[in-house]
Design an enzyme around this catalytic site. Structure first.
Site, short mmCIF file in Angstrom:
data_model
loop_
_atom_site.label_atom_id
_atom_site.label_comp_id
_atom_site.label_asym_id
_atom_site.label_seq_id
_atom_site.Cartn_x
_atom_site.Cartn_y
_atom_site.Cartn_z
N ASP A 45 -4.43 -4.71 5.77
CA ASP A 45 -4.78 -5.59 4.66
C ASP A 45 -3.62 -6.55 4.42
OD1 ASP A 45 -6.10 -6.73 2.53
OD2 ASP A 45 -5.76 -5.06 1.15
N HIS A 74 -2.67 -0.90 -3.46
CA HIS A 74 -3.90 -0.15 -3.23
C HIS A 74 -3.93 1.08 -4.14
CE1 HIS A 74 -4.47 -1.83 1.14
NE2 HIS A 74 -4.73 -2.72 0.20
N SER A 134 0.86 -1.19 0.00
CA SER A 134 0.00 0.00 0.00
C SER A 134 0.90 1.23 0.00
CB SER A 134 -0.95 -0.05 1.21
OG SER A 134 -1.83 1.05 1.20
#
Length: 334
Positions: A128, A37, A10
């Site tokens: 995540d 992401h 991310s």
């Protein structure tokens, strides 16, 4: 051999993936699937990764086969899944308030390829990928986490360490390409029986009539509601840290749920503040009409009510400014 590598990143992930792609050996003997992401925004990352390193890179396409020596990235606004030896793209419900998300790729890879999978969590915010690494470990695969002290944003690696206890490999980014080159040449252990809990959760994440039944098997209903769709959130059985999923498929860890609720609360406060400001403007215009009509008492009452409404709007503004999200690294794991 371990011929499926799945990587999630991310914040800080572009640079991390650049360094990984540039140092992977040419004709890498495993398929590499990556999630960054990026939301809905267009991405030139495949072109850049292909230019930075010796292995070709592209956005994954639905139905593509897993091909060794190719970097395949989740395209904007699509989850990337592995289904047997093929790739699937879905615009399924967001997980951790994002699409593409890392957990769907990791979970599907674990269920499809079991001990042949190597899962890698790199730099990023929130958590995540943590549940996905648990699925990979439970299905016999290897787990690799970037050293948080080496990460541009350490939250995601730290969350993975909390969820796993100890990964198979904790590694600095510059050492990751050599580690993967060694791991993919090792023989994979025999396929083990897949844990039913991960199968149920995977079914709950996919569209179809089986989703609700699978969710009811995978979790228990809670008083909490989904920030995305306002549906009931189910807490996944024996998930540590706690994880939640609604009947339409949105999924959260406790931390990503807190982050989504923070945004939802902020949006609600601003919507209420805007409605109050609109109400005050209407009251003031009504007061002007009353004065023109020769009714000063009624005009004064409207002005007074407008002032009271504006005070309420300012109180909401103060509440919104006082909101502070919970820092992931300072929060407990539940």
């Amino acid at each position: 051999m371990r011929d499926v590598v799945v990587v999630g990143a991310s914040a800080g992930g572009v640079e991390a993936l650049r360094r990984l792609a540039s140092r992977l050996p040419a004709q890498f003997p495993a398929s590499v699937c990556l999630v960054l992401h990026i939301g809905q925004q267009d991405s030139q990352l495949p072109r850049m990764l292909g230019a930075w390193g010796p292995n070709p890179a592209s956005h994954a396409r639905d139905g593509d086969r897993l091909v060794p020596g190719r970097l395949l990235l989740a395209p904007p606004d699509r989850h990337l899944l592995i289904d047997g030896d093929r790739l699937r793209l879905t615009r399924g419900p967001k997980e951790h308030h994002t699409r593409p998300a890392i957990d769907p790729l990791f979970r599907s890879a674990a269920l499809s390829a079991g001990p042949r999978v190597i899962g890698v969590v790199l730099t990023g915010c929130l958590d995540d990928g943590s549940a996905g690494l648990q699925a990979i470990r439970d299905c016999g695969g290897l787990t690799v986490v970037q050293d948080p002290d080496d990460a541009a944003e350490p939250s995601m690696p730290r969350a993975a360490l909390r969820a796993l206890g100890r990964p198979d490999h904790l590694v600095r980014l510059d050492d990751l390409p050599d580690l993967l080159a060694r791991l993919v040449c090792e023989p994979a252990p025999p396929q083990r029986e897949q844990p039913g809990a991960w199968e149920q959760e995977q079914r709950a994440s996919l569209p179809g009539p089986q989703a609700l039944q699978a969710l009811q098997s995978a979790g228990r209903p809670t008083p909490l509601v989904c920030p995305e769709c306002r549906g009931t959130l189910y807490e996944i059985h024996r998930s540590r840290p706690p994880r939640f999923r609604c009947h339409t498929g949105h999924a959260y860890s406790l931390h990503s749920l807190g982050s989504a609720q923070h945004q939802s609360t902020e949006d609600a406060l601003f919507a209420a503040m805007r409605a109050l400001q609109d109400k005050a403007e209407v009251l003031r215009r009504l007061a002007e009409l009353d004065r023109l009509a020769g009714d000063p008492a009624r005009a004064e009452a409207c002005d007074a009510e407008a002032e009271r409404v504006l005070q309420q709007a300012e109180a909401l503004r103060a509440l919104s400014e006082a909101q502070r999200p919970i820092p992931l690294d300072d929060a407990g794991t539940g």
